[in-house]
Write an enzyme that holds these catalytic residues in place. Structure first.
Site, PDB file in Angstrom:
ATOM      1  N   ASP A 128      22.282 -20.013 -25.525  1.00 32.71           N
ATOM      2  CA  ASP A 128      21.707 -19.597 -26.810  1.00 32.71           C
ATOM      3  C   ASP A 128      22.723 -18.729 -27.545  1.00 32.71           C
ATOM      4  O   ASP A 128      23.376 -17.863 -26.954  1.00 32.71           O
ATOM      5  CB  ASP A 128      20.399 -18.830 -26.601  1.00 32.71           C
ATOM      6  CG  ASP A 128      19.591 -18.725 -27.881  1.00 32.71           C
ATOM      7  OD1 ASP A 128      18.529 -19.375 -27.970  1.00 32.71           O
ATOM      8  OD2 ASP A 128      20.021 -17.997 -28.815  1.00 32.71           O
ATOM      9  N   ILE A 129      22.856 -18.945 -28.848  1.00 33.45           N
ATOM     10  CA  ILE A 129      23.843 -18.215 -29.650  1.00 33.45           C
ATOM     11  C   ILE A 129      23.455 -16.744 -29.824  1.00 33.45           C
ATOM     12  O   ILE A 129      24.312 -15.904 -30.125  1.00 33.45           O
ATOM     13  CB  ILE A 129      24.003 -18.913 -31.031  1.00 33.45           C
ATOM     14  CG1 ILE A 129      25.354 -18.601 -31.651  1.00 33.45           C
ATOM     15  CG2 ILE A 129      22.858 -18.578 -31.968  1.00 33.45           C
ATOM     16  CD1 ILE A 129      25.688 -19.463 -32.858  1.00 33.45           C
ATOM     17  N   ASN A 188       8.535 -22.349 -27.817  1.00 34.98           N
ATOM     18  CA  ASN A 188       7.864 -21.823 -29.002  1.00 34.98           C
ATOM     19  C   ASN A 188       7.450 -23.002 -29.877  1.00 34.98           C
ATOM     20  O   ASN A 188       8.292 -23.804 -30.283  1.00 34.98           O
ATOM     21  CB  ASN A 188       8.813 -20.902 -29.783  1.00 34.98           C
ATOM     22  CG  ASN A 188       9.174 -19.650 -29.007  1.00 34.98           C
ATOM     23  OD1 ASN A 188       8.324 -19.061 -28.346  1.00 34.98           O
ATOM     24  ND2 ASN A 188      10.436 -19.236 -29.069  1.00 34.98           N
ATOM     25  N   GLY A 209       7.072 -18.285 -33.554  1.00 38.95           N
ATOM     26  CA  GLY A 209       8.455 -17.947 -33.888  1.00 38.95           C
ATOM     27  C   GLY A 209       9.415 -19.123 -33.794  1.00 38.95           C
ATOM     28  O   GLY A 209      10.635 -18.929 -33.754  1.00 38.95           O
ATOM     29  N   HIS A 253      12.675 -27.472 -27.600  1.00 41.15           N
ATOM     30  CA  HIS A 253      13.670 -26.972 -26.647  1.00 41.15           C
ATOM     31  C   HIS A 253      12.983 -25.979 -25.723  1.00 41.15           C
ATOM     32  O   HIS A 253      12.058 -25.271 -26.131  1.00 41.15           O
ATOM     33  CB  HIS A 253      14.851 -26.312 -27.372  1.00 41.15           C
ATOM     34  CG  HIS A 253      14.434 -25.380 -28.460  1.00 41.15           C
ATOM     35  ND1 HIS A 253      14.003 -25.823 -29.693  1.00 41.15           N
ATOM     36  CD2 HIS A 253      14.335 -24.034 -28.497  1.00 41.15           C
ATOM     37  CE1 HIS A 253      13.679 -24.788 -30.445  1.00 41.15           C
ATOM     38  NE2 HIS A 253      13.853 -23.686 -29.735  1.00 41.15           N
ATOM     39  N   HIS A 256      13.470 -22.638 -23.671  1.00 35.90           N
ATOM     40  CA  HIS A 256      14.293 -21.451 -23.420  1.00 35.90           C
ATOM     41  C   HIS A 256      14.201 -21.120 -21.929  1.00 35.90           C
ATOM     42  O   HIS A 256      13.090 -20.978 -21.397  1.00 35.90           O
ATOM     43  CB  HIS A 256      13.765 -20.233 -24.182  1.00 35.90           C
ATOM     44  CG  HIS A 256      13.791 -20.337 -25.672  1.00 35.90           C
ATOM     45  ND1 HIS A 256      14.740 -19.699 -26.443  1.00 35.90           N
ATOM     46  CD2 HIS A 256      12.976 -20.982 -26.542  1.00 35.90           C
ATOM     47  CE1 HIS A 256      14.504 -19.940 -27.721  1.00 35.90           C
ATOM     48  NE2 HIS A 256      13.438 -20.712 -27.810  1.00 35.90           N
TER      49      HIS A 256
HETATM   50  P1  AMP Z   1      13.132 -21.128 -31.500  1.00 31.88           P
HETATM   51  O1  AMP Z   1      13.068 -19.905 -32.341  1.00 31.88           O
HETATM   52  O2  AMP Z   1      12.203 -21.137 -30.323  1.00 31.88           O
HETATM   53  O3  AMP Z   1      13.006 -22.387 -32.358  1.00 31.88           O
HETATM   54  O4  AMP Z   1      14.570 -21.135 -30.830  1.00 31.88           O
HETATM   55  C1  AMP Z   1      15.728 -21.508 -31.502  1.00 31.88           C
HETATM   56  C2  AMP Z   1      16.859 -20.897 -30.751  1.00 31.88           C
HETATM   57  O5  AMP Z   1      18.054 -21.546 -31.120  1.00 31.88           O
HETATM   58  C3  AMP Z   1      17.074 -19.401 -30.996  1.00 31.88           C
HETATM   59  O6  AMP Z   1      16.976 -18.684 -29.777  1.00 31.88           O
HETATM   60  C4  AMP Z   1      18.459 -19.336 -31.606  1.00 31.88           C
HETATM   61  O7  AMP Z   1      19.174 -18.177 -31.194  1.00 31.88           O
HETATM   62  C5  AMP Z   1      19.090 -20.603 -31.084  1.00 31.88           C
HETATM   63  N1  AMP Z   1      20.186 -21.124 -31.879  1.00 31.88           N
HETATM   64  C6  AMP Z   1      20.225 -21.280 -33.220  1.00 31.88           C
HETATM   65  N2  AMP Z   1      21.394 -21.829 -33.594  1.00 31.88           N
HETATM   66  C7  AMP Z   1      22.101 -22.024 -32.450  1.00 31.88           C
HETATM   67  C8  AMP Z   1      23.407 -22.551 -32.171  1.00 31.88           C
HETATM   68  N3  AMP Z   1      24.216 -22.992 -33.142  1.00 31.88           N
HETATM   69  N4  AMP Z   1      23.817 -22.583 -30.888  1.00 31.88           N
HETATM   70  C9  AMP Z   1      23.013 -22.132 -29.896  1.00 31.88           C
HETATM   71  N5  AMP Z   1      21.785 -21.635 -30.094  1.00 31.88           N
HETATM   72  C10 AMP Z   1      21.330 -21.576 -31.359  1.00 31.88           C
END
Ligand code: AMP
Length: 113
Positions: free
Chosen positions: A29-30, A86, A92, A99, A101
């Site tokens: 995760d970024i 989520n 959120g 995906h 987490h």
């Molecule tokens: P959600 O809020 O459950 O939809 O999770 C989306 C997740 O994607 C968040 O934890 C972000 O930090 C992560 N995210 C967004 N852009 C990227 C990226 N380019 N590379 C890796 N993770 C990302």
């Protein structure tokens, strides 16, 4: 239009990929919320858990198997970790491409915020 995660799968957006097979992949995760924070993502787009159907069963099961495998490889299976999906605005969700987490490496509070 590709989703953010399809672009990552196609290497159009860089990521730290830690796992890949024909059905899914896993990236760091970024914006990690814990020492271990990995996303397990299906290559076929499922928008969100709230919209799945029976035909998604095998793929959803595979994502959880990979989540457990990633947790073991990252050394948090024994100490404990959380697998979180989520679904929708109140949860959120920010990326409309389902995906899982995988979060661990510290004590996680309950109930979630
Ligand atoms: P959600 O809020 O459950 O939809 O999770 C989306 C997740 O994607 C968040 O934890 C972000 O930090 C992560 N995210 C967004 N852009 C990227 C990226 N380019 N590379 C890796 N993770 C990302």
């Amino acid at each position: 239009m590709k989703t953010l995660f399809q672009k990552i799968a196609d290497r159009e957006i860089p990521s730290k990929m830690v796992y890949e097979d024909d059905q899914c992949f896993a990236i760091e995760d970024i914006n990690p919320q814990a020492p271990v924070h990995i996303l397990v993502i299906p290559k076929r787009v499922i928008v969100r858990l709230g919209e799945v159907s029976a035909e998604d069963s095998a793929l959803l099961g595979h994502l959880l198997v990979v989540a457990g495998q990633v947790a073991r490889e990252r050394g948090v299976a024994a100490s404990g970790f959380r697998a979180v999906i989520n679904s929708g605005a109140d949860a959120g969700e920010t990326v409309p491409h389902l995906h899982v987490h995988v979060v661990g490496g510290r004590a996680l509070g309950w109930p979630p915020g």
